[in-house]
Design an enzyme around this catalytic site. Structure first.
Site, PDB file in Angstrom:
ATOM      1  N   TYR A   1       0.843  -1.198   0.000  1.00  0.00           N
ATOM      2  CA  TYR A   1       0.000   0.000   0.000  1.00  0.00           C
ATOM      3  C   TYR A   1       0.873   1.239   0.000  1.00  0.00           C
ATOM      4  O   TYR A   1       2.006   1.230   0.451  1.00  0.00           O
ATOM      5  CB  TYR A   1      -0.988  -0.020   1.157  1.00  0.00           C
ATOM      6  CG  TYR A   1      -0.641   0.762   2.415  1.00  0.00           C
ATOM      7  CD1 TYR A   1      -1.579   1.601   3.006  1.00  0.00           C
ATOM      8  CD2 TYR A   1       0.599   0.648   3.048  1.00  0.00           C
ATOM      9  CE1 TYR A   1      -1.296   2.311   4.168  1.00  0.00           C
ATOM     10  CE2 TYR A   1       0.885   1.352   4.213  1.00  0.00           C
ATOM     11  CZ  TYR A   1      -0.053   2.187   4.758  1.00  0.00           C
ATOM     12  OH  TYR A   1       0.234   2.896   5.908  1.00  0.00           O
TER      13      TYR A   1
ATOM     14  N   TYR B   1      10.048  -1.276   3.267  1.00  0.00           N
ATOM     15  CA  TYR B   1       9.526   0.025   3.709  1.00  0.00           C
ATOM     16  C   TYR B   1      10.164   1.145   2.889  1.00  0.00           C
ATOM     17  O   TYR B   1      11.388   1.197   2.747  1.00  0.00           O
ATOM     18  CB  TYR B   1       9.822   0.251   5.196  1.00  0.00           C
ATOM     19  CG  TYR B   1       9.083   1.431   5.787  1.00  0.00           C
ATOM     20  CD1 TYR B   1       7.859   1.257   6.411  1.00  0.00           C
ATOM     21  CD2 TYR B   1       9.593   2.724   5.687  1.00  0.00           C
ATOM     22  CE1 TYR B   1       7.166   2.340   6.927  1.00  0.00           C
ATOM     23  CE2 TYR B   1       8.908   3.809   6.192  1.00  0.00           C
ATOM     24  CZ  TYR B   1       7.690   3.614   6.811  1.00  0.00           C
ATOM     25  OH  TYR B   1       6.996   4.680   7.307  1.00  0.00           O
TER      26      TYR B   1
ATOM     27  N   PHE C   1       3.624   9.795   4.134  1.00  0.00           N
ATOM     28  CA  PHE C   1       3.995   9.116   2.888  1.00  0.00           C
ATOM     29  C   PHE C   1       4.770   7.873   3.287  1.00  0.00           C
ATOM     30  O   PHE C   1       5.830   7.950   3.911  1.00  0.00           O
ATOM     31  CB  PHE C   1       4.892  10.003   2.019  1.00  0.00           C
ATOM     32  CG  PHE C   1       5.434   9.301   0.793  1.00  0.00           C
ATOM     33  CD1 PHE C   1       4.973   9.627  -0.471  1.00  0.00           C
ATOM     34  CD2 PHE C   1       6.404   8.312   0.886  1.00  0.00           C
ATOM     35  CE1 PHE C   1       5.479   8.989  -1.614  1.00  0.00           C
ATOM     36  CE2 PHE C   1       6.911   7.663  -0.232  1.00  0.00           C
ATOM     37  CZ  PHE C   1       6.445   8.000  -1.479  1.00  0.00           C
ATOM     38  N   GLU C   2       4.238   6.724   2.938  1.00  0.00           N
ATOM     39  CA  GLU C   2       4.983   5.475   3.098  1.00  0.00           C
ATOM     40  C   GLU C   2       4.458   4.473   2.079  1.00  0.00           C
ATOM     41  O   GLU C   2       3.265   4.444   1.787  1.00  0.00           O
ATOM     42  CB  GLU C   2       4.891   4.916   4.523  1.00  0.00           C
ATOM     43  CG  GLU C   2       3.508   4.551   4.991  1.00  0.00           C
ATOM     44  CD  GLU C   2       3.484   3.949   6.412  1.00  0.00           C
ATOM     45  OE1 GLU C   2       4.488   4.074   7.138  1.00  0.00           O
ATOM     46  OE2 GLU C   2       2.449   3.356   6.777  1.00  0.00           O
ATOM     47  N   ILE C   3       5.373   3.701   1.529  1.00  0.00           N
ATOM     48  CA  ILE C   3       5.014   2.598   0.647  1.00  0.00           C
ATOM     49  C   ILE C   3       5.542   1.342   1.327  1.00  0.00           C
ATOM     50  O   ILE C   3       6.747   1.245   1.604  1.00  0.00           O
ATOM     51  CB  ILE C   3       5.623   2.763  -0.757  1.00  0.00           C
ATOM     52  CG1 ILE C   3       5.162   4.086  -1.384  1.00  0.00           C
ATOM     53  CG2 ILE C   3       5.221   1.595  -1.653  1.00  0.00           C
ATOM     54  CD1 ILE C   3       5.772   4.379  -2.741  1.00  0.00           C
TER      55      ILE C   3
END
Length: 380
Positions: free
Chosen positions: A182, A210, A266-268
């Protein structure tokens, strides 16, 4: 011209009716229709999100996910418009919008009108949004009053609900259950740069867990006992540690908490990390300690502490080329091959001045026995 026979008229009416029905069917977007599944709190789309990644060419089960209020429609539209222009119009990854209340039709229409990608709307289950069972309302009210003027959101109950939810529940929502990755998105942010590649695919191809863009220092008063609470978990659960850990980014060689964190607006993330037994154990340990409410433990320091302890440095990635602004900090790449794709405002060089960014480059992994030694050191 001879008049049409009754039989020909009936045939013509039937053909016109079929064509009309087909036209209506073509206008329906199956990805945004939903059906109730036994609760008014959660809605499951007819087509699971993980099976509805259109035009991405990668078949990655991934989505862009936001926890957002109806009142933030304008800011959320601005974010999605930028994401579409900069990235997602070429990939068609689904958007998932979550809310502790029902979304209005105005909000839904406002988001659907911006993209051809699938769009999903979900309400949070009641058991995921509320006071932790490990704290008391009386003590929480006392803490809110005590912290009201000490720092931003010091007296905010809803902010603490959000931090706890993002720390331990967002990835458990039914709409995310089929996802492997996500990308967290927020209203009223700015994406400064075109993104000519697929960050989800980049994560998978490089075995990354991460990804982040900005890494500031957390305000000390908000996390006064986070490291002491964390060290107890480490000593009680050594089997959850890998052979090597990047803990030195968040804790120095004297076992002092640096307060460095990945700014998680903001993180993927590879969601297998948040779903892991180790992360769940850590979150439950923190929840029992009460710091989400009695202090103001944010999801950013919690995610960062967990990632640094449970992952290796090479599993964490700085998306330096993704220029990004969230109120408070901005980052714009300064390398020519990156900045050529960007249009940035002034004061966007934070990451090149950030102590935490420098530290990320300077420190490396340490072995498991060294992690345990750090956790066992007496308080300074």
């Amino acid at each position: 011209m001879a008049p049409m026979s009754p039989r020909f008229k009936r045939l013509l009416v039937a053909v016109v009716t079929l064509l009309s029905m087909f036209a209506v069917y073509r206008t329906l977007d199956i990805s945004t229709t939903s059906r109730s599944v036994g609760t008014t709190d959660t809605y499951i789309p007819d087509v699971p999100v993980g099976q509805n990644v259109t035009n991405s060419g990668s078949n990655l089960r991934a989505a862009l996910v936001a926890l957002v209020r109806n009142s933030e429609l304008s800011g959320m539209r601005s974010t999605v418009r930028q994401l579409e222009d900069r990235f997602n119009n070429r990939h068609g990854y689904p958007y998932i919008f979550l809310n502790d209340e029902e979304f209005t039709e105005e909000f839904k229409d406002g988001m659907r009108s911006l993209t051809k990608a699938p769009v999903y709307f979900g309400k949070l289950p009641k058991e995921h949004w509320g006071l932790s069972p490990y704290v008391t309302e009386e003590k929480v009210q006392e803490a809110l009053e005590h912290n009201r003027d000490r720092y931003l959101y010091g007296g905010s109950y809803s902010y603490r609900l959000m931090c706890r939810y993002q720390s331990g529940f967002v990835y458990k929502h039914a709409l995310l259950k089929d996802l492997d990755y996500y990308w967290r998105i927020e209203p009223d942010v700015h994406y400064y740069c075109d993104i000519p590649y697929d960050p989800f695919k980049y994560m998978k191809d490089n075995k990354l867990i991460y990804g982040y863009t900005i890494s500031p220092v957390e305000k000390a008063e908000t996390v006064e006992t986070l490291w002491d609470t964390t060290r107890k978990w480490i000593l009680e659960n050594p089997d959850y540690l890998q052979d090597k850990s990047f803990i030195h980014w968040v804790v120095n060689e004297k076992s002092v908490y640096t307060r460095c964190h990945f700014w998680s607006n903001f993180e993927i993330v590879d969601l297998s990390f948040y779903r892991s037994e180790a992360y769940e154990s850590y979150f439950q340990h923190l929840d029992r300690a009460g710091g989400f409410f009695y202090e103001r433990w944010g999801d950013a320091p919690v995610h960062s502490m967990a990632a640094s302890i449970l992952l290796r440095k090479e599993q964490i990635h700085w998306f330096e080329d993704i220029g990004y602004h969230h109120p408070g900090y901005s980052h714009c790449p300064n390398k020519p091959e990156m900045s050529a794709r960007c249009v940035c405002g002034g004061g966007s060089d934070y990451m090149y001045r950030s102590m935490c960014n420098r530290r990320f480059g300077e420190v490396g992994n340490i072995y498991k026995d060294q992690v345990l030694e750090l956790a066992a050191m007496p308080d300074k």
